[in-house]
Design a protein around this motif. Structure first.
Motif, PDB file in Angstrom:
ATOM      1  N   ALA A  88    -110.955  62.338   6.866  1.00 60.40           N
ATOM      2  CA  ALA A  88    -110.540  63.038   8.086  1.00 60.40           C
ATOM      3  C   ALA A  88    -109.609  64.192   7.760  1.00 60.40           C
ATOM      4  N   SER A  89    -108.757  64.010   6.767  1.00 63.15           N
ATOM      5  CA  SER A  89    -107.813  65.058   6.389  1.00 63.15           C
ATOM      6  C   SER A  89    -108.528  66.293   5.861  1.00 63.15           C
ATOM      7  N   VAL A  90    -109.610  66.100   5.130  1.00 62.74           N
ATOM      8  CA  VAL A  90    -110.398  67.243   4.640  1.00 62.74           C
ATOM      9  C   VAL A  90    -110.980  68.024   5.812  1.00 62.74           C
ATOM     10  N   LEU A 135    -119.846  63.259  11.860  1.00 65.72           N
ATOM     11  CA  LEU A 135    -119.782  63.213  10.401  1.00 65.72           C
ATOM     12  C   LEU A 135    -119.856  61.781   9.939  1.00 65.72           C
ATOM     13  N   GLN A 136    -120.894  61.473   9.175  1.00 64.62           N
ATOM     14  CA  GLN A 136    -121.067  60.153   8.578  1.00 64.62           C
ATOM     15  C   GLN A 136    -120.541  60.217   7.155  1.00 64.62           C
ATOM     16  N   MET A 137    -119.487  59.442   6.852  1.00 62.94           N
ATOM     17  CA  MET A 137    -118.912  59.481   5.496  1.00 62.94           C
ATOM     18  C   MET A 137    -119.432  58.339   4.653  1.00 62.94           C
ATOM     19  N   GLY A 141    -112.167  62.051  16.945  1.00 65.25           N
ATOM     20  CA  GLY A 141    -112.175  60.621  17.181  1.00 65.25           C
ATOM     21  C   GLY A 141    -112.764  59.953  15.954  1.00 65.25           C
ATOM     22  N   PHE A 142    -112.725  58.651  15.942  1.00 63.67           N
ATOM     23  CA  PHE A 142    -113.147  57.925  14.755  1.00 63.67           C
ATOM     24  C   PHE A 142    -113.863  56.649  15.162  1.00 63.67           C
ATOM     25  N   ILE A 175    -115.858  61.097  13.502  1.00 67.04           N
ATOM     26  CA  ILE A 175    -116.067  60.706  12.108  1.00 67.04           C
ATOM     27  C   ILE A 175    -116.417  59.230  12.078  1.00 67.04           C
ATOM     28  N   ASN A 176    -117.412  58.874  11.281  1.00 66.91           N
ATOM     29  CA  ASN A 176    -117.824  57.485  11.109  1.00 66.91           C
ATOM     30  C   ASN A 176    -117.510  57.090   9.675  1.00 66.91           C
ATOM     31  N   ASP A 177    -116.583  56.154   9.522  1.00 71.31           N
ATOM     32  CA  ASP A 177    -116.201  55.673   8.188  1.00 71.31           C
ATOM     33  C   ASP A 177    -115.562  54.296   8.367  1.00 71.31           C
ATOM     34  N   ASP A 178    -114.857  53.813   7.322  1.00 65.65           N
ATOM     35  CA  ASP A 178    -114.338  52.447   7.384  1.00 65.65           C
ATOM     36  C   ASP A 178    -113.101  52.298   8.261  1.00 65.65           C
TER      37      ASP A 178
END
Length: 142
Positions: A68-70, A140-142, A112-113, A23-26
């Motif tokens: 990530a929880s979703v 996944l790009q958020m 991973g993140f 996952i790609n996020d802040d």
């Protein structure tokens, strides 16, 4: 409605096991009860601070945890369903008690993140994708 319960039920019994998501996020709270079991530090990196931990460094970096929880949050439902299946018992049925919350679509998915800046450039996103491609099945790009 994603109808995840139908995917979890026999004969599929698919909870996302054996899959890997980046996952790609802040940032993500790696110690969160719904995420800690599935989080893999070796698949993670913070491109903002150039450190291995994607844990939030600022209080306003909080979007990645619910995102990530979703996807892969786990609480009691998946565990109870799996235990029921193994023990030959019927799985729990909705409505669930309050303790049954934040269960993602794939609650056994290893993830991973990769942290990127809030206002990321194309270069930032390309670096995150390049990092993820070596280990992930899904990105996944958020």
């Amino acid at each position: 409605n994603l109808n995840a319960m139908a995917v979890w039920a026999p004969p599929r019994n698919n909870f996302g096991q054996d899959a890997v998501l980046i996952i790609n996020d802040d940032a993500v709270d790696v110690n969160h009860l719904d995420l800690a079991d599935n989080f893999d530090l070796s698949l993670s990196y913070d491109l903002v601070y150039n450190v291995n931990s994607p844990h939030p460094k600022q209080s306003y970096f909080d979007h990645g945890t619910p995102a990530a929880s979703v996807c892969c949050g786990i609480n009691n439902v998946a565990r109870d369903m799996d235990d029921a299946r193994i023990g030959g018992q019927p799985p729990p049925s909705p409505p669930y008690p309050e303790a049954y919350c934040n269960v993602g679509v794939a609650p056994k998915l290893r993830f991973g993140f990769v942290c990127t800046p809030d206002y990321q450039s194309d270069v930032d996103e390309a670096e995150a994708i390049q990092y993820a491609l070596s280990d992930a099945w899904l990105y996944l790009q958020m």
